[in-house]
Design an enzyme around this catalytic site. Structure first.
Site, short mmCIF file in Angstrom:
data_model
loop_
_atom_site.label_atom_id
_atom_site.label_comp_id
_atom_site.label_asym_id
_atom_site.label_seq_id
_atom_site.Cartn_x
_atom_site.Cartn_y
_atom_site.Cartn_z
N SER A 58 47.38 87.58 -35.47
CA SER A 58 47.85 88.03 -36.78
C SER A 58 48.75 89.26 -36.65
O SER A 58 49.77 89.21 -35.97
CB SER A 58 46.65 88.28 -37.70
OG SER A 58 47.05 88.42 -39.04
N HIS B 218 44.20 80.78 -41.91
CA HIS B 218 44.36 82.01 -41.14
C HIS B 218 42.99 82.58 -40.76
O HIS B 218 42.07 82.61 -41.58
CB HIS B 218 45.12 83.03 -41.98
CG HIS B 218 45.58 84.23 -41.23
ND1 HIS B 218 46.77 84.24 -40.52
CD2 HIS B 218 45.03 85.45 -41.08
CE1 HIS B 218 46.92 85.42 -39.97
NE2 HIS B 218 45.89 86.18 -40.27
N ASP C 116 48.47 78.34 -44.01
CA ASP C 116 48.64 79.77 -43.77
C ASP C 116 50.06 80.15 -44.15
O ASP C 116 51.02 79.48 -43.74
CB ASP C 116 48.39 80.06 -42.28
CG ASP C 116 48.44 81.53 -41.92
OD1 ASP C 116 48.70 82.37 -42.80
OD2 ASP C 116 48.22 81.85 -40.73
#
Length: 313
Positions: free
Chosen positions: A153, A278, A248
């Protein structure tokens, strides 16, 4: 739920990821305590390291596989958390798994968080951690030709940015970068960013807020160290693994970065997971997660101990 999300992730879809300054301040000492409580066990030796970065000390944890102390490969790992949260429990578990199963040393970096330290401070911390590892490679028993960066991320953003900077500044020739559902593009113009504004855990609305926090004032200088896909030159970067989740907001920018890297002449493996959201690897027992983590470890094994052939994992 209107998205066909794999049932394995039903329980984590109940989670939210609010970007709130008061909540982040509350969470920081709690998650910081988890970092401080990381200890050696039967499989891994954990050592706390202090790294001076821009006049202040940042912490990092060095994981080394027991019984394989002579292993000379190393990953510098940057955790996700929207640039505002410290590492979460599942990220510590994954780092241990990479360490033991690859095997390799892993340096997990506790970089400065964006509410207090917006860009470029987190990036500078992360680059400094790689620099520290290179400077201390002989003492740590690390082969400088077997160093990679990785992150998930926001941490994927930092890993990608550090890889570009390492090339630009001639610090070290990295052998790989592993980017898991990474944050890549501050412009947020992709179809998935516009479409997934209500997906669980993370979505386009949170991305917009995250960028306002991380990059409050940007004049475009060195923007590639904040928004990697905007780097002026993407050539001569290390072998790359990019993993993306289906539902996502960051999905498309991961695909676009993979294509941009390939176009610039780099070797890239893109793992497009299905039915995922995610942060889906929080569900450690899911078959999808197990398979994806296996692919990550295979990538690390390939760059450290065997030939990497692009999409052949």
């Amino acid at each position: 739920m209107k998205y066909e999300i794999n049932g394995d992730f039903k329980h984590i879809c109940m989670l939210t990821f609010p970007l709130s300054k008061p909540l982040a301040h509350i969470a920081e000492p709690v998650l910081g305590a988890l970092f401080k409580r990381e200890r050696s066990d039967k499989k891994v030796t954990v050592t706390c390291c202090k790294i001076n970065a821009d006049g202040r000390n940042i912490n990092a944890l060095l994981y080394q596989p027991k019984g394989r102390e002579n292993v000379s490969s190393a990953v510098v790992y940057y955790h996700g958390g929207g640039f505002v949260y410290k590492a979460a429990p599942y990220q510590f578990k994954l780092v241990r798994e990479y360490c033991v199963k690859t095997p390799c040393k892993v340096l997990l970096v506790d970089y400065g968080l964006a509410y207090k330290y917006p860009y470029p401070a987190p990036f500078n911390d992360c680059f400094r951690a790689l620099e520290w590892l290179v400077e201390n490679s002989e003492r740590l028993g690390i082969d400088k030709s077997k160093i990679a960066v990785a992150g998930d991320s926001a941490g994927g953003n930092l890993a990608a940015s550090v890889a570009i900077a390492a090339r630009d500044r001639g610090l070290v020739k990295l052998c790989g970068q592993m980017l898991v559902y990474p944050v890549i593009d501050r412009r947020m113009k992709s179809d998935s960013m516009k479409k997934y504004t209500d997906t669980p855990i993370w979505n386009g609305r949170l991305s917009e807020k995250m960028w306002r926090i991380y990059l409050p004032n940007s004049d475009g200088a060195n923007i590639g160290y904040a928004s990697p896909i905007e780097a002026a030159d993407l050539s001569c970067l290390p072998n790359t693994y990019i993993e993306i989740a289906e539902f996502d907001s960051l999905h498309d920018e991961g695909v676009e970065y993979a294509r941009a890297l390939e176009k610039a002449g780099n070797r890239v493996f893109l793992n497009e997971t299905k039915g995922t959201v995610h942060g889906y690897d929080m569900a450690a027992k899911s078959k999808t997660v197990i398979e994806s983590v296996d692919k990550r470890i295979k990538f690390l094994q390939n760059i450290f101990y065997g030939g990497f052939e692009g999409d052949q994992l």
